[in-house]
Design a protein around this motif. Sequence first.
Motif, PDB file in Angstrom:
ATOM      1  N   LEU A 169      16.716-117.310 -12.687  1.00  0.00           N
ATOM      2  CA  LEU A 169      16.753-117.887 -11.340  1.00  0.00           C
ATOM      3  C   LEU A 169      15.540-118.778 -11.144  1.00  0.00           C
ATOM      4  N   ALA A 170      14.404-118.280 -11.581  1.00  0.00           N
ATOM      5  CA  ALA A 170      13.183-119.049 -11.341  1.00  0.00           C
ATOM      6  C   ALA A 170      13.209-120.369 -12.088  1.00  0.00           C
ATOM      7  N   GLU A 217      13.104-124.006 -10.572  1.00  0.00           N
ATOM      8  CA  GLU A 217      12.125-125.043 -10.913  1.00  0.00           C
ATOM      9  C   GLU A 217      12.838-126.369 -11.102  1.00  0.00           C
ATOM     10  N   LYS A 218      13.989-126.312 -11.737  1.00  0.00           N
ATOM     11  CA  LYS A 218      14.750-127.564 -11.913  1.00  0.00           C
ATOM     12  C   LYS A 218      15.124-128.177 -10.568  1.00  0.00           C
ATOM     13  N   MET A 219      15.593-127.301  -9.642  1.00  0.00           N
ATOM     14  CA  MET A 219      15.940-127.788  -8.289  1.00  0.00           C
ATOM     15  C   MET A 219      14.732-128.429  -7.638  1.00  0.00           C
ATOM     16  N   PHE A 220      13.615-127.736  -7.816  1.00  0.00           N
ATOM     17  CA  PHE A 220      12.380-128.149  -7.165  1.00  0.00           C
ATOM     18  C   PHE A 220      12.033-129.566  -7.566  1.00  0.00           C
ATOM     19  N   GLN A 221      12.241-129.861  -8.857  1.00  0.00           N
ATOM     20  CA  GLN A 221      11.949-131.213  -9.309  1.00  0.00           C
ATOM     21  C   GLN A 221      13.063-132.169  -8.910  1.00  0.00           C
ATOM     22  N   TYR A 260      10.876-117.286   5.557  1.00  0.00           N
ATOM     23  CA  TYR A 260       9.995-118.406   5.865  1.00  0.00           C
ATOM     24  C   TYR A 260      10.308-119.583   4.946  1.00  0.00           C
ATOM     25  N   ILE A 261      10.479-119.278   3.665  1.00  0.00           N
ATOM     26  CA  ILE A 261      10.795-120.340   2.708  1.00  0.00           C
ATOM     27  C   ILE A 261      12.126-120.991   3.081  1.00  0.00           C
ATOM     28  N   ILE A 282      15.578-121.483  -5.625  1.00  0.00           N
ATOM     29  CA  ILE A 282      14.294-122.081  -5.234  1.00  0.00           C
ATOM     30  C   ILE A 282      13.339-121.002  -4.734  1.00  0.00           C
ATOM     31  N   VAL A 283      13.886-120.081  -3.937  1.00  0.00           N
ATOM     32  CA  VAL A 283      13.038-118.993  -3.443  1.00  0.00           C
ATOM     33  C   VAL A 283      12.478-118.202  -4.620  1.00  0.00           C
TER      34      VAL A 283
END
Lengths: 335, 243, 545
Positions: free
Chosen positions: A200-201, A205-209, A250-251, A285-286
């Motif tokens: 998931l993480a 990370e891919k989503m984040f970018q 919150y996220i 993402i979370v």
Amino acid sequence: MAGQVDALYLFLVLISTFFSLLIAICIIYFAIRYRKTAGHSAEQIHGSTLLEIVWTVIPLGISMVIFVWGAWLYFHLERPPAHALEIYGEAKQWMWKFQYPAGQREINSLHVPTGQPVKVTLISDDVIHSFFVPAFRVKQDVLPNRYRMVWFEATTPGTYHLFCSQYCGTNHSAMIGEVTVMKPEDFAAWLESGKAEGSLASMGEKMFQQYGCTTCHRPDSGARGPNLEGLFGRPVRLQDNRVVLADENYIRESILDPNAKIVNGFQPIMPTFRGVINEDQMVQIVAYIKSMSQQTGEPLNNRSTPGQIRDTEVPNVQQQMQQDNQKQKPTGKQP
Amino acid sequence: MGQQREASTFGMWVFLLTEIMMFGGLFAAYMIYRLLYYHAFVAGSSSISVGWGFVYTLVLICSSLTMALAVSAAQRGIRRLQEIFIVLTMILGVVFLVIKGIEYNAKYQEHHIPGGFFQTFDAVKNHPGQEENIAAQEQERLEKGSKEQPALSPEAAKQAAAQIAKQSEIFFCFYFAMTGLHALHMIIGLVLMTWLLLKVRKGLFGPQYYTPVELSGLYWHFVDIVWIFLFPLLYLINRTHGH
Amino acid sequence: MSSTAETAEHVMPARHYLNDNYGIRSWLLTKDHKRIAMLYLISITVFFFIGGIFAALIRLHLLTPGGELFSKDVYNKLFTMHGVNMIFFFLVPSVPAVLGNFVIPLMVGAKDLAFPKINLLSWYIYIIGGTFSLIAMVSGGVDTGWTFYTPLSSGFLHTNVITMVVGVIFAGFSSIFTGLNFIVTVHRMRAPGLTWGRLPLMVWSNYATSIIMILATPVLAITLILLGLERGFHIGIFDPKLGGDPVLFQHMFWFYSHPAVYIMILPGMGVISEIIPCFSRKRIFGYSFVAFSSIAIAVFGFVVWAHHMFVAGISVYSAMVFSLLSYAVAIPSAVKVFNWTATMYKGSVSMDTPMLYAMGFIGLFTIGGLTGLFLAALGLDIHIHDTYFVIAHFHFIMVGGMVMAYLGGVHYWWPKMTGRLYPEAAAKLAAIVTFIGFNLTFFPQFILGYMGMPRRYAMYSPEFQVLNVLSSAGASILAVGFILPGIYLLWSLKYGPVAGPNPWRATGLEWQTTSPPPTHNFHQTPVVTQDAYHYGAGEEVTVVP
């Protein structure tokens, strides 16, 4: 904890049986013993304040015992322990979808190991559902606008029912699943055998970018967005001086409704990703942001002087994000 | 008779208590959302006219005055005065409703009716003549900056303004629900006044018996008092410096 | 079988409220509280049978785990309409609008209620509400559950929610007007000498109920109005996608609906407080405690609503507060049960039908109330919330309690209302059949709930089948128990023995006039000089001509 819930239940069953029988026997006995017979009349008794006090205080006392016991159980059931195995669940009409940290996915089925607390973070895609595993004595309503957590620690391998217990429409009674509890070795083997595109993480990370988050959320001092390393689980100071905890909700809120809480020292320039990021991706993402955790403990306030973004920078930032997005995800919507 | 009058008055007070509970539920929901979406509420509130709000308040207070005078005339048994004051009260009530209609129409023109019709700052592009549009307002305000918040760049302001404008739909939900429920009570009040007027014209009321006038007065004062609460809650959110 | 009723030859009074005027207009435009009570009696019986038919269909469907009898959508409509009908169109008006309307002016020595026209208006509003509900039912039904939770009901279902909601709002206003009438009547229209401390407990209970009615029901009205607006205009008060909060709906809904359950049970408790002293020939034990318990229940009932929401997303700390208060509200009910039991001690008990129903009430209400303690226990509620345990709990209270109290009251005041006695043997049989059928229907559901069977399930896991079959079997027996009174009560209207003014030799002003009473209730205003339950002070209870 399930055993403890049963203990309280048993106590209540005993108390209820005692008092029900007491009342039933009294009224039946009185009806027979004091039945109407010729020559015998009723004795007019006004009352007895002492008795009233006794039968007010005793039930009150018993109630308080039950209350404290129930509250203690609740307090523990509502607070997941710190190092639980985290699973993310999404409820939608009419199925359950689960994602594991290592990336495995399941529908209507949940595999968990024994001997370790498991925390399921749940959100609904549509209406209110409820995650109910009778065997574990846990239940939590699953809401559409914020994450809810439920936790348990399974002790005995086997398969158990998962029910949706908040009426959610036509197939409410068909929205059932199976929780399979396995010994840790078996569970590890099962995890290995599952197909996963990545943890998931790492997907997060891919989503984040992909969505250009790195444009603003960087650790350097010129960043236009708060640094997210070490953010999760720590208090954050907001613009209006409130301090909130950076948890999953919150996220999620920051991504969907960024202007609701502005971190102290930053401008409200973050665009909203509502309609762009779905719940599956949100969970990734979370998970990614959680994985960026460090330990320092003071409120995050990594911008001491407000207004450090020069206004002239902002259009550039947004242009850059637009370009990044168009390059990597042509179908992404820019609000 | 005395017992009956006491009973009727008591009954009317109990009824008004139920009305307070009903409006109370609505007010409670309003307060919760105002706390959650304060800026959106400020924005929505500044798009409705304080001037008209003030006029409403004056109109209703005057109508309560004329109503009280009608009750007094009934107590003294002066039929002519009763008629005059009740008619005046009704006229003021109608004035209230007419202005309300004008205000609602303005909201309609500005596309501030919640639900399918609600549009946000895109409306600025489609209807260039509308300065009152909330997003444009908010954008201006944010670019100017204030004591609590430094000025934002045009793009940042535009974005924040869009979000506030979208959220302001909830303000308009409450605006229409609260003023709508109130207006409905006003209409019922006017029907009540019509019935009362017919009775007054028959010369039914005097020092011995004026209960219906008194009770109608109580109802009318209640409707007025609800407005006294509505006005600051809806029209006066954060109105400083002629904003 | 023997009965307490005097069987001396009585004749029906020549003129009474039933034969004072003939013709449909004299009934539909009546201002007589007794006739209005009869109008309500007929109407709520109709809705009781409609709700009962839905219940029968539900229990039939649940005989098999696969749910083959009806489609899931139809089943969802069945349980919704069962709940809405039973709660809003039967239980809420039952004792107050039928028995209360009839008996309260008599009990306080008045000619009528304070506002007779408003009384009639309340019946018409009820009928309008019922009509909307019927329209909603026949034009496709409603499947939101009687609790109308959002966002399901505000944006995801395409049934006649708004029509049904309008019907419920009207029913709510009907109960507001009834409550208003009772409050003013009790305050302003008591006969000379009738101080608060001499009021029958039926009056105290209905008074407390009326306070809840007028304060809580308007909040339901506005909540449902907002729901209707949200459905109709897609505004975002409860819809999270538009920034609203679905849990807010639950808070507003339960703020009424919890006090509503006290609206439903308190009048029944009032009936029991009348029956037990009469059939024990003994004054009530602890009169002031019972009276103040009614008020305490009314007050505390307002501050416990979120115990329906322990797993819905409220904070742990609020949950603790509500749990604590929920235990507080249980205590006054317990006090009443103890006082009723103590009333029978050293009494002179006769087991006539009203007494059978009253004793059944005490037993079943006690069990139902005790199971409330299970639900108020936070940690345990997590497991049993939204399961059949809850269903069993509230049916024990509402059917085992309230319906029994209502039937007991109907039997107790039947002679007063109609001038006739019902056939005692048939009535006793019906009471016993009802009791047995009830227990068989609902006791297995406690077990089902603890085993984990959720509510509102059209199909269920096979291990739950045995208990479901037991429950459905019980339901068929219960149905017989409910149908029997319909038959013999009607029969008694023509063939029952004439009752006379006071067949039970009960105290209370309502028995000091003829059966049925004249339209204006008393030939002259009674003057009260004694406490409410002055049994034993000379067994002869005289009748003021």
